[in-house]
Design a protein around this motif. Sequence first.
Motif, short mmCIF file in Angstrom:
data_model
loop_
_atom_site.label_atom_id
_atom_site.label_comp_id
_atom_site.label_asym_id
_atom_site.label_seq_id
_atom_site.Cartn_x
_atom_site.Cartn_y
_atom_site.Cartn_z
N ALA A 37 0.82 -1.21 0.00
CA ALA A 37 0.00 0.00 0.00
C ALA A 37 0.86 1.26 0.00
O ALA A 37 0.53 2.25 -0.66
CB ALA A 37 -0.93 -0.01 1.20
N ALA A 38 1.97 1.22 0.73
CA ALA A 38 2.86 2.40 0.79
C ALA A 38 3.45 2.70 -0.58
O ALA A 38 3.53 3.88 -0.99
CB ALA A 38 3.97 2.16 1.82
N VAL A 39 3.85 1.68 -1.30
CA VAL A 39 4.44 1.90 -2.63
C VAL A 39 3.36 2.29 -3.63
O VAL A 39 3.58 3.15 -4.50
CB VAL A 39 5.22 0.66 -3.09
N GLU A 40 2.19 1.70 -3.53
CA GLU A 40 1.08 2.11 -4.39
C GLU A 40 0.77 3.60 -4.22
O GLU A 40 0.56 4.32 -5.21
CB GLU A 40 -0.17 1.29 -4.06
N ASP A 41 0.74 4.06 -2.97
CA ASP A 41 0.47 5.47 -2.72
C ASP A 41 1.50 6.37 -3.38
O ASP A 41 1.17 7.40 -3.97
CB ASP A 41 0.44 5.74 -1.20
N ARG A 42 2.77 5.97 -3.29
CA ARG A 42 3.84 6.79 -3.89
C ARG A 42 3.72 6.80 -5.41
O ARG A 42 3.91 7.84 -6.06
CB ARG A 42 5.22 6.26 -3.47
N LEU A 43 3.38 5.67 -5.99
CA LEU A 43 3.23 5.61 -7.45
C LEU A 43 2.04 6.43 -7.92
O LEU A 43 2.04 6.97 -9.03
CB LEU A 43 3.06 4.16 -7.89
N GLY A 44 1.02 6.55 -7.07
CA GLY A 44 -0.13 7.35 -7.44
C GLY A 44 0.21 8.81 -7.66
O GLY A 44 -0.48 9.52 -8.41
N ALA A 45 1.30 9.27 -7.03
CA ALA A 45 1.75 10.65 -7.22
C ALA A 45 2.47 10.84 -8.54
O ALA A 45 2.72 11.98 -8.96
CB ALA A 45 2.67 11.06 -6.06
N GLY A 46 2.81 9.73 -9.20
CA GLY A 46 3.42 9.80 -10.52
C GLY A 46 4.91 9.57 -10.54
O GLY A 46 5.65 10.14 -9.74
N VAL A 47 5.36 8.67 -11.42
CA VAL A 47 6.78 8.47 -11.72
C VAL A 47 6.88 8.30 -13.23
O VAL A 47 5.89 8.04 -13.92
CB VAL A 47 7.38 7.24 -11.00
N ASP A 48 8.07 8.42 -13.75
CA ASP A 48 8.29 8.26 -15.19
C ASP A 48 8.74 6.86 -15.56
O ASP A 48 8.56 6.42 -16.70
CB ASP A 48 9.34 9.28 -15.66
N LEU A 49 9.34 6.17 -14.60
CA LEU A 49 9.81 4.80 -14.85
C LEU A 49 9.63 3.99 -13.58
O LEU A 49 10.02 4.42 -12.49
CB LEU A 49 11.28 4.80 -15.26
N LEU A 50 9.02 2.82 -13.71
CA LEU A 50 8.88 1.87 -12.61
C LEU A 50 9.66 0.62 -12.96
O LEU A 50 9.49 0.05 -14.04
CB LEU A 50 7.40 1.52 -12.40
N VAL A 51 10.53 0.19 -12.03
CA VAL A 51 11.26 -1.07 -12.20
C VAL A 51 10.81 -2.01 -11.09
O VAL A 51 11.17 -1.85 -9.92
CB VAL A 51 12.79 -0.86 -12.15
N ASN A 52 9.99 -2.99 -11.46
CA ASN A 52 9.55 -4.03 -10.52
C ASN A 52 10.61 -5.12 -10.47
O ASN A 52 10.59 -6.07 -11.26
CB ASN A 52 8.20 -4.61 -10.96
N ASN A 53 11.56 -4.97 -9.55
CA ASN A 53 12.71 -5.86 -9.51
C ASN A 53 12.71 -6.79 -8.30
O ASN A 53 13.36 -7.83 -8.32
CB ASN A 53 13.99 -5.02 -9.51
N ALA A 54 12.01 -6.46 -7.23
CA ALA A 54 12.07 -7.24 -6.00
C ALA A 54 11.71 -8.70 -6.25
O ALA A 54 10.75 -9.00 -6.97
CB ALA A 54 11.15 -6.64 -4.94
N GLY A 55 12.48 -9.61 -5.67
CA GLY A 55 12.20 -11.04 -5.83
C GLY A 55 13.21 -11.88 -5.09
O GLY A 55 14.22 -11.38 -4.59
N PHE A 56 12.96 -13.18 -5.05
CA PHE A 56 13.86 -14.10 -4.35
C PHE A 56 13.63 -15.51 -4.88
O PHE A 56 12.66 -15.77 -5.61
CB PHE A 56 13.62 -14.05 -2.84
N GLY A 57 14.52 -16.42 -4.52
CA GLY A 57 14.41 -17.82 -4.92
C GLY A 57 14.26 -18.72 -3.72
O GLY A 57 14.55 -18.32 -2.59
#
Length: 252
Positions: A67-87
């Motif tokens: 929710a915190a990241v969604e709120d920040r994205l709602g304010a607008g960015v020019d590039l989003l990199v969805n990189n978080a992950g693990f194995g």
Amino acid sequence: MPTALITGATAGIGAAYTRRLAGDGFSLVLVARDHDRLAADAETLHRRYGVAVEALPADLSTEAGLAAVEDRLGAGVDLLVNNAGFGQPGEFLKVPVEAELTMLKVHCEAVLRLTYAALPAMTAKGRGGIVNVASVAAFFSRGTYSASKAWVVNFSGAVAAEVAGSGVRVMALCPGLVRTEFHQRAGMDVSGIPGFLWLSADDVVGASMRDLALGKVVSVPSLRYKAIVGIGRLLPRNQVARISGRVNRRFR
């Protein structure tokens, strides 16, 4: 000055994106779980490149973090990199189902929700980009990990088609083996993997930025992995599954 938000920003491919984008003049929003490391990296990037850097501590396996990241994205960015992950280090039946569900939340739900949160502002401006980090594993079989990354590739392609002509580009990045903390964190023994199969995170990011600029929907950095993926697509699926299973047992 354009703004980029990168998840999983403190290590590996995510950290390589922060260096590349800061060098390109982007303001940065860094997302990761480790508050102290995040703050230190933000300060280092600001001092080195002279760009604005915002640290946003968030665990994307939790509702509060998403929710915190969604709120920040709602304010607008020019590039989003969805990189978080693990194995996961073990075979499917040896991994607790709770851990597998956490993987799906980070690899799939987070990618879906953050993409959904970022797109309205991008399409309203008529420009922007989203890079969803998948893996060459998406084209093969390695339990929940490869299945989740296959979802990322399929999802990215579907969204890219929907926003075509809007000025917004969506791309799945599918790297092979990259020298990062990823395998160590997952407890994987990769000592037997030949050196020529390893890529550098900076090279992967450079290739992805070129492919995004070219409008590609799927980016597979390096000719060696393009060849591997191409061969994998030509083989029968059951044969690919058998080969993947043998490789996974060897390098677990």
